[in-house]
Motif scaffolding. Structure first.
Motif, PDB file in Angstrom:
ATOM      1  N   CYS A  20     -23.565 -21.609 -11.236  1.00  0.00           N
ATOM      2  CA  CYS A  20     -23.600 -20.163 -11.013  1.00  0.00           C
ATOM      3  C   CYS A  20     -24.187 -19.540 -12.270  1.00  0.00           C
ATOM      4  O   CYS A  20     -23.535 -19.511 -13.316  1.00  0.00           O
ATOM      5  CB  CYS A  20     -22.208 -19.629 -10.731  1.00  0.00           C
ATOM      6  N   ALA A  21     -25.406 -19.062 -12.149  1.00  0.00           N
ATOM      7  CA  ALA A  21     -26.091 -18.446 -13.275  1.00  0.00           C
ATOM      8  C   ALA A  21     -25.862 -16.945 -13.251  1.00  0.00           C
ATOM      9  O   ALA A  21     -26.047 -16.301 -12.217  1.00  0.00           O
ATOM     10  CB  ALA A  21     -27.578 -18.756 -13.209  1.00  0.00           C
ATOM     11  N   ALA A  22     -25.476 -16.407 -14.382  1.00  0.00           N
ATOM     12  CA  ALA A  22     -25.186 -14.979 -14.496  1.00  0.00           C
ATOM     13  C   ALA A  22     -26.265 -14.282 -15.301  1.00  0.00           C
ATOM     14  O   ALA A  22     -26.697 -14.777 -16.342  1.00  0.00           O
ATOM     15  CB  ALA A  22     -23.833 -14.769 -15.151  1.00  0.00           C
ATOM     16  N   SER A  23     -26.686 -13.135 -14.810  1.00  0.00           N
ATOM     17  CA  SER A  23     -27.629 -12.315 -15.567  1.00  0.00           C
ATOM     18  C   SER A  23     -26.850 -11.242 -16.300  1.00  0.00           C
ATOM     19  O   SER A  23     -25.679 -11.000 -16.014  1.00  0.00           O
ATOM     20  CB  SER A  23     -28.641 -11.676 -14.622  1.00  0.00           C
ATOM     21  N   GLY A  24     -27.488 -10.596 -17.232  1.00  0.00           N
ATOM     22  CA  GLY A  24     -26.826  -9.531 -17.951  1.00  0.00           C
ATOM     23  C   GLY A  24     -26.189  -9.990 -19.246  1.00  0.00           C
ATOM     24  O   GLY A  24     -26.168 -11.180 -19.564  1.00  0.00           O
ATOM     25  N   ARG A  25     -25.639  -9.046 -19.947  1.00  0.00           N
ATOM     26  CA  ARG A  25     -25.057  -9.343 -21.258  1.00  0.00           C
ATOM     27  C   ARG A  25     -23.565  -9.610 -21.155  1.00  0.00           C
ATOM     28  O   ARG A  25     -22.952  -9.382 -20.132  1.00  0.00           O
ATOM     29  CB  ARG A  25     -25.316  -8.162 -22.196  1.00  0.00           C
ATOM     30  N   SER A  26     -23.011 -10.058 -22.248  1.00  0.00           N
ATOM     31  CA  SER A  26     -21.568 -10.207 -22.392  1.00  0.00           C
ATOM     32  C   SER A  26     -20.971 -11.213 -21.425  1.00  0.00           C
ATOM     33  O   SER A  26     -19.817 -11.066 -21.012  1.00  0.00           O
ATOM     34  CB  SER A  26     -20.857  -8.848 -22.220  1.00  0.00           C
ATOM     35  N   PHE A  27     -21.744 -12.247 -21.075  1.00  0.00           N
ATOM     36  CA  PHE A  27     -21.225 -13.265 -20.160  1.00  0.00           C
ATOM     37  C   PHE A  27     -19.939 -13.873 -20.689  1.00  0.00           C
ATOM     38  O   PHE A  27     -19.028 -14.183 -19.934  1.00  0.00           O
ATOM     39  CB  PHE A  27     -22.281 -14.351 -19.955  1.00  0.00           C
ATOM     40  N   SER A  28     -19.851 -14.033 -21.997  1.00  0.00           N
ATOM     41  CA  SER A  28     -18.686 -14.697 -22.577  1.00  0.00           C
ATOM     42  C   SER A  28     -17.403 -13.904 -22.359  1.00  0.00           C
ATOM     43  O   SER A  28     -16.310 -14.448 -22.494  1.00  0.00           O
ATOM     44  CB  SER A  28     -18.906 -14.932 -24.078  1.00  0.00           C
ATOM     45  N   SER A  29     -17.514 -12.639 -22.018  1.00  0.00           N
ATOM     46  CA  SER A  29     -16.318 -11.822 -21.818  1.00  0.00           C
ATOM     47  C   SER A  29     -15.820 -11.847 -20.378  1.00  0.00           C
ATOM     48  O   SER A  29     -14.825 -11.219 -20.054  1.00  0.00           O
ATOM     49  CB  SER A  29     -16.590 -10.375 -22.232  1.00  0.00           C
ATOM     50  N   TYR A  30     -16.523 -12.570 -19.528  1.00  0.00           N
ATOM     51  CA  TYR A  30     -16.177 -12.602 -18.112  1.00  0.00           C
ATOM     52  C   TYR A  30     -15.346 -13.827 -17.757  1.00  0.00           C
ATOM     53  O   TYR A  30     -15.672 -14.949 -18.167  1.00  0.00           O
ATOM     54  CB  TYR A  30     -17.433 -12.612 -17.246  1.00  0.00           C
ATOM     55  N   ALA A  31     -14.301 -13.603 -16.997  1.00  0.00           N
ATOM     56  CA  ALA A  31     -13.643 -14.710 -16.308  1.00  0.00           C
ATOM     57  C   ALA A  31     -14.486 -15.027 -15.075  1.00  0.00           C
ATOM     58  O   ALA A  31     -15.018 -14.127 -14.434  1.00  0.00           O
ATOM     59  CB  ALA A  31     -12.232 -14.329 -15.903  1.00  0.00           C
ATOM     60  N   MET A  32     -14.597 -16.310 -14.776  1.00  0.00           N
ATOM     61  CA  MET A  32     -15.436 -16.756 -13.670  1.00  0.00           C
ATOM     62  C   MET A  32     -14.597 -17.535 -12.670  1.00  0.00           C
ATOM     63  O   MET A  32     -13.648 -18.234 -13.044  1.00  0.00           O
ATOM     64  CB  MET A  32     -16.583 -17.635 -14.196  1.00  0.00           C
ATOM     65  N   TYR A  33     -14.990 -17.427 -11.418  1.00  0.00           N
ATOM     66  CA  TYR A  33     -14.206 -18.009 -10.339  1.00  0.00           C
ATOM     67  C   TYR A  33     -15.112 -18.710  -9.330  1.00  0.00           C
ATOM     68  O   TYR A  33     -16.234 -18.259  -9.079  1.00  0.00           O
ATOM     69  CB  TYR A  33     -13.422 -16.906  -9.607  1.00  0.00           C
ATOM     70  N   TRP A  34     -14.587 -19.780  -8.773  1.00  0.00           N
ATOM     71  CA  TRP A  34     -15.215 -20.420  -7.620  1.00  0.00           C
ATOM     72  C   TRP A  34     -14.250 -20.309  -6.437  1.00  0.00           C
ATOM     73  O   TRP A  34     -13.089 -20.723  -6.541  1.00  0.00           O
ATOM     74  CB  TRP A  34     -15.533 -21.886  -7.886  1.00  0.00           C
ATOM     75  N   CYS A  35     -14.754 -19.753  -5.347  1.00  0.00           N
ATOM     76  CA  CYS A  35     -13.989 -19.642  -4.114  1.00  0.00           C
ATOM     77  C   CYS A  35     -14.762 -20.375  -3.012  1.00  0.00           C
ATOM     78  O   CYS A  35     -15.965 -20.615  -3.148  1.00  0.00           O
ATOM     79  CB  CYS A  35     -13.812 -18.191  -3.699  1.00  0.00           C
ATOM     80  N   ARG A  36     -14.079 -20.675  -1.941  1.00  0.00           N
ATOM     81  CA  ARG A  36     -14.755 -21.263  -0.791  1.00  0.00           C
ATOM     82  C   ARG A  36     -14.189 -20.660   0.487  1.00  0.00           C
ATOM     83  O   ARG A  36     -13.051 -20.200   0.527  1.00  0.00           O
ATOM     84  CB  ARG A  36     -14.608 -22.779  -0.769  1.00  0.00           C
ATOM     85  N   GLN A  37     -15.044 -20.683   1.495  1.00  0.00           N
ATOM     86  CA  GLN A  37     -14.618 -20.176   2.798  1.00  0.00           C
ATOM     87  C   GLN A  37     -15.171 -21.084   3.874  1.00  0.00           C
ATOM     88  O   GLN A  37     -16.397 -21.211   4.015  1.00  0.00           O
ATOM     89  CB  GLN A  37     -15.078 -18.738   3.010  1.00  0.00           C
ATOM     90  N   ALA A  38     -14.264 -21.692   4.614  1.00  0.00           N
ATOM     91  CA  ALA A  38     -14.641 -22.532   5.743  1.00  0.00           C
ATOM     92  C   ALA A  38     -14.626 -21.672   7.011  1.00  0.00           C
ATOM     93  O   ALA A  38     -13.938 -20.636   7.058  1.00  0.00           O
ATOM     94  CB  ALA A  38     -13.678 -23.699   5.872  1.00  0.00           C
ATOM     95  N   PRO A  39     -15.354 -22.061   8.048  1.00  0.00           N
ATOM     96  CA  PRO A  39     -15.380 -21.282   9.291  1.00  0.00           C
ATOM     97  C   PRO A  39     -13.979 -21.051   9.838  1.00  0.00           C
ATOM     98  O   PRO A  39     -13.177 -21.979   9.947  1.00  0.00           O
ATOM     99  CB  PRO A  39     -16.211 -22.160  10.229  1.00  0.00           C
ATOM    100  N   GLY A  40     -13.687 -19.800  10.142  1.00  0.00           N
ATOM    101  CA  GLY A  40     -12.402 -19.459  10.722  1.00  0.00           C
ATOM    102  C   GLY A  40     -11.247 -19.411   9.748  1.00  0.00           C
ATOM    103  O   GLY A  40     -10.106 -19.204  10.155  1.00  0.00           O
ATOM    104  N   LYS A  41     -11.540 -19.579   8.476  1.00  0.00           N
ATOM    105  CA  LYS A  41     -10.475 -19.574   7.466  1.00  0.00           C
ATOM    106  C   LYS A  41     -10.707 -18.471   6.439  1.00  0.00           C
ATOM    107  O   LYS A  41     -11.816 -17.963   6.289  1.00  0.00           O
ATOM    108  CB  LYS A  41     -10.400 -20.929   6.759  1.00  0.00           C
ATOM    109  N   GLU A  42      -9.664 -18.123   5.743  1.00  0.00           N
ATOM    110  CA  GLU A  42      -9.768 -17.105   4.705  1.00  0.00           C
ATOM    111  C   GLU A  42     -10.444 -17.689   3.461  1.00  0.00           C
ATOM    112  O   GLU A  42     -10.422 -18.893   3.234  1.00  0.00           O
ATOM    113  CB  GLU A  42      -8.382 -16.582   4.335  1.00  0.00           C
TER     114      GLU A  42
END
Length: 123
Positions: free
Chosen positions: A21-43
């Motif tokens: 996941c490539a992020a544009s913009g400044r201050s990337f180091s100040s961001y918490a980053m998350y990976w989520c997933r969604q399967a069909p029919g699921k939250e």
């Protein structure tokens, strides 16, 4: 901040993939980053999170010991290394970001989202 997820694909059970996941913009180091997933029919499910200091959390018990989240501040990129993949890992995977966030935030609290990348694991 704009997020661009990549690295998904079709893999056999037991195989590996690394999502980026490539992020544009400044201050990337100040961001918490998350990976989520969604399967069909699921939250949408939070899979892994990493804060500004590199502290990580894996709320989904099913990925413990198989998935690893990491970040490269110099490249403004967060990764999700996925090993020993199972058919139940099949989903669209999204990255997200929150400035000054913690690993305890939930998907509805995320500020920025990437477009998603499809992961399909065949049995």
């Amino acid at each position: 901040v704009q997020l661009q997820a990549s690295g998904g694909g079709l893999v056999q059970a037991g195989g590996s993939l690394r999502l980026s996941c490539a992020a544009s913009g400044r201050s990337f180091s100040s961001y918490a980053m998350y990976w989520c997933r969604q399967a069909p029919g699921k939250e949408r499910e939070l899979v892994a999170a990493i804060d500004w200091s590199g502290g990580s959390r894996y709320p989904a018990a099913s990925v413990l010991g198989r998935f690893t989240i990491s970040r490269d501040t110099a490249k403004n990129t967060v990764y999700l290394q996925m090993n020993s993949l199972k058919p139940e890992d099949t989903a669209v995977y999204y990255c997200a970001a929150v400035q000054y966030g913690t690993t305890w935030l939930r998907p509805h609290e995320y500020t920025y989202w990437g477009q998603g990348t499809q992961v399909t694991v065949s049995s």
